[in-house]
Design a protein around this motif. Structure first.
Motif, PDB file in Angstrom:
ATOM      1  N   THR A  95       3.509  -2.897  -3.663  1.00  0.00           N
ATOM      2  CA  THR A  95       3.487  -2.060  -4.865  1.00  0.00           C
ATOM      3  C   THR A  95       4.323  -2.717  -5.967  1.00  0.00           C
ATOM      4  O   THR A  95       5.047  -3.689  -5.720  1.00  0.00           O
ATOM      5  N   ALA A  96       4.223  -2.133  -7.164  1.00  0.00           N
ATOM      6  CA  ALA A  96       5.002  -2.672  -8.289  1.00  0.00           C
ATOM      7  C   ALA A  96       6.493  -2.623  -7.962  1.00  0.00           C
ATOM      8  O   ALA A  96       7.218  -3.599  -8.153  1.00  0.00           O
ATOM      9  N   ARG A  97       6.940  -1.466  -7.429  1.00  0.00           N
ATOM     10  CA  ARG A  97       8.368  -1.331  -7.117  1.00  0.00           C
ATOM     11  C   ARG A  97       8.776  -2.325  -6.033  1.00  0.00           C
ATOM     12  O   ARG A  97       9.839  -2.952  -6.125  1.00  0.00           O
ATOM     13  N   GLU A 129      14.587   0.616 -11.176  1.00  0.00           N
ATOM     14  CA  GLU A 129      13.842   1.629 -11.939  1.00  0.00           C
ATOM     15  C   GLU A 129      13.945   1.361 -13.441  1.00  0.00           C
ATOM     16  O   GLU A 129      13.000   1.583 -14.190  1.00  0.00           O
ATOM     17  N   LEU A 186      11.418  -1.195 -14.537  1.00  0.00           N
ATOM     18  CA  LEU A 186      10.069  -0.604 -14.513  1.00  0.00           C
ATOM     19  C   LEU A 186       9.859   0.242 -15.762  1.00  0.00           C
ATOM     20  O   LEU A 186       8.785   0.229 -16.382  1.00  0.00           O
ATOM     21  N   SER A 230       6.678   2.688 -14.981  1.00  0.00           N
ATOM     22  CA  SER A 230       7.304   3.677 -14.087  1.00  0.00           C
ATOM     23  C   SER A 230       6.259   4.556 -13.411  1.00  0.00           C
ATOM     24  O   SER A 230       6.356   4.852 -12.220  1.00  0.00           O
ATOM     25  N   SER A 279       4.564   2.752 -10.469  1.00  0.00           N
ATOM     26  CA  SER A 279       5.463   1.963  -9.614  1.00  0.00           C
ATOM     27  C   SER A 279       5.092   2.002  -8.131  1.00  0.00           C
ATOM     28  O   SER A 279       5.444   1.090  -7.387  1.00  0.00           O
ATOM     29  N   SER A 280       4.365   3.033  -7.711  1.00  0.00           N
ATOM     30  CA  SER A 280       4.005   3.125  -6.292  1.00  0.00           C
ATOM     31  C   SER A 280       2.609   2.586  -6.008  1.00  0.00           C
ATOM     32  O   SER A 280       2.133   2.654  -4.868  1.00  0.00           O
ATOM     33  N   MET A 324       4.336  -6.640 -15.310  1.00  0.00           N
ATOM     34  CA  MET A 324       5.023  -6.809 -14.026  1.00  0.00           C
ATOM     35  C   MET A 324       5.767  -8.138 -13.974  1.00  0.00           C
ATOM     36  O   MET A 324       6.906  -8.222 -13.524  1.00  0.00           O
TER      37      MET A 324
END
Lengths: 240, 307
Positions: B95-97, B117, B120, B126, B129-130, B144
């Motif tokens: 994922t992005a996070r 965070e 992001l 944000s 992010s998932s 990203m």
């Protein structure tokens, strides 16, 4: 840097998939034996089929995972990112190598632990003796061989700078070139496969083709040549 | 006096018989936003790879944060940079996070560190992010990639074509973000194909052609010092042209009857002095200003307009 590598292992599906597929194959083998029983008219026991599947699957899985730690960076084109996070290429190779060995060790131990449990369960169902010591030794020998194959795949991936090429070259070397070398008298003893088997045999106390010292030296030379060549190419060449 | 963060001194890099970077020299000062301009194949990406240690020069000296390339300290200097080179490279199945957590971990930043965070939020991802990055558009990938370059708060941010694939709103946000870097203690080196965008974003320019430096300095000076436009009374043009040519200045008559004079580094007043010496008294004399595109094309000789 180790923390980043551990997060990759945790977040990416490949290590989990390799483990699931390997264990899944062993479980399927176990269920097959449970359903039809051991082959009649042979010396095959209740636990032999899962054991054979585990030995083959772990060797192939180790090659896939050995190639993965650098292969991931080459296939996702993140190698430049990794190389700017750790600009010392020597250190980057060492961090990845140690991470790979840890990953392989966990994969091999977990797989064989589950396999031994399944084997013991099958022996119990079939009401036959389960030679735990012999099976643990076999798992240990197979595990050591798989670990060495994995490290070899690590070196080949660095050499070819490609995940796919690392896996294919590893499989070709293990299943093709090395098997062929083993057929040659005298020289065959010093093939990687023969030497790793000798190391495994020496560890488990079984009669070995080569003495432990000679076997270890042979394995070390193979790994140093392949991994060293891969590392040297990676360290000295530009990352385009 | 500003501190030099990065310097290239006579740096050369060849691939086979082709010189990608040829005796290149330029400097990047602390807390500046420097634009690296050049046509396709001019050597911009190669220069960026050299400064990040991804490629090794054949000659010359690269100094980053006071550490020379080839010395043990250079690796530590590279870790003080954040970069995005060519296409965004991400871990597609994470994922992005998770991508940012991996990058942060390489610099000792914990998984729950507020910087994860925050970055992001900074790049506007944000809400996604998932999500796995394999579902991201090119613009989101660019954001990203920028987040990965910024998460460890580097002192020098190296961005190769950062606005590729961004929508107009994203371009404005990226411009504002890059322009805000000096106020956050960072220095930026940015390359882009979009000259108009570079003109709005950077305060220093490095223009290269065929791997060589052709212009370097504050963008205002490069855009403004293109020459002088003179309009002289009818019939006096030949005398004016002769006087300018005798002084070694390139001058040519334009279709509108004016004379365009390339004064190089000399002030425009030198034109009026030369003309007065030849008893030519201009009706009009003004600086010749140009947009970055015409300056760039003039300096690089690229009349196709593609950069």
């Amino acid at each position: 840097m180790f923390a980043a590598e551990l997060l990759k292992v945790r977040f990416m599906p490949a290590p989990r998939l390799a483990l699931l597929i390997t264990v899944g194959l062993v479980v399927i083998g176990g269920l097959l034996v449970l359903t039809v029983g051991p082959a009649k008219g042979t010396s095959t026991s209740w636990y032999d089929i899962p054991d054979l599947i585990a030995q083959i699957a772990v060797a192939i899985g180790a090659i896939v995972l050995g190639a993965w730690m650098f292969g991931l960076e080459f296939s996702s084109k993140t190698i430049r990112l990794a190389a700017t996070c750790q600009p010392s290429r020597v250190r980057l190779v060492l961090v990845k190598l140690v991470s790979t060995i840890l990953l392989l060790a966990v994969y091999i131990v977990v797989t064989f632990a589950i396999t031994l449990l399944i084997e013991a369960l099958l022996a119990s169902v079939g009401q036959v003796d389960f030679p735990i010591e012999t099976q643990v030794k076999a798992a240990l020998g197979g595990g050591i061989e798989a670990l060495l194959w994995g490290v070899l795949a690590f070196g080949l991936t660095l050499l070819f700078r490609s995940y796919t090429a690392g896996i294919v070259a590893g499989l070709v070397l293990v299943l093709g070139v090395d098997t062929g070398l083993q057929q040659i008298p005298t020289v065959g003893k010093y093939s990687l496969g023969s030497a790793t088997t000798s190391v495994g045999d020496a560890v488990t106390g079984d009669p070995a083709t080569l003495a432990l010292g000679a076997a270890l030296l042979t394995v070390a030379v193979w790994l140093i040549v392949v991994t060293g060549a891969g590392a040297a190419r990676f360290i000295t060449r530009d990352l385009k | 006096m500003a501190t030099t963060v990065l310097s290239f001194d006579s740096v050369t890099k060849s691939y086979g018989s082709r010189r990608a970077v040829d005796e290149l020299r330029f400097r990047v000062e602390e807390r500046s936003v420097t634009g690296l301009l050049g046509a396709n194949g001019a050597g911009k990406s190669t220069a960026m790879k050299l400064l990040l240690g991804l490629a090794t020069p054949n000659g010359g000296t690269i100094t980053l944060f006071g550490e020379r390339q080839g010395t043990p300290g250079f690796a530590s200097a590279v870790r003080r940079t954040g970069s995005h080179i060519e296409l965004p490279a991400l871990y597609e199945r994470a994922t992005a996070r998770q991508n940012i957590q991996i990058q942060g971990a390489a610099f000792g930043i914990g998984r729950r560190d507020p910087r994860i965070e925050a970055v992001l939020e900074t790049v506007g991802l944000s809400s996604r992010s998932s999500d796995k990055v394999k579902s991201f558009s090119l613009g989101m990938r660019q954001r990203m990639s920028l987040a990965l370059a910024l998460v460890h708060e580097p002192e020098l941010v190296v961005l190769d074509e950062p606005i590729n694939g961004l929508d107009p709103e994203g371009v404005v946000e990226m411009r504002e973000l890059i322009r805000s870097l000096p106020s956050r203690g960072m220095t930026a080196l940015v390359s882009s194909h979009v000259l108009d965008e570079i003109e709005r974003t950077v305060d220093q320019l490095v223009i290269i052609r065929d791997g060589r430096l052709v212009a370097e300095g504050p963008i205002d000076s490069i855009v403004a010092t293109t020459g002088t436009i003179v309009r002289v009374p009818g019939g006096r043009e030949p005398a004016a042209l002769a006087a300018l040519a005798a002084a070694g200045l390139a001058a040519e008559s334009a279709k509108d009857g004016s004379i365009h004079v390339d004064t190089g580094p000399q002030p425009g007043s030198v034109v009026s002095e030369l003309l007065a010496g030849a008893e030519v008294y201009p009706d009009e004399l003004r600086p010749r200003t140009a947009d970055l595109e015409s300056v760039f094309l003039g300096l690089t000789g690229d009349d196709q307009g593609e950069v």
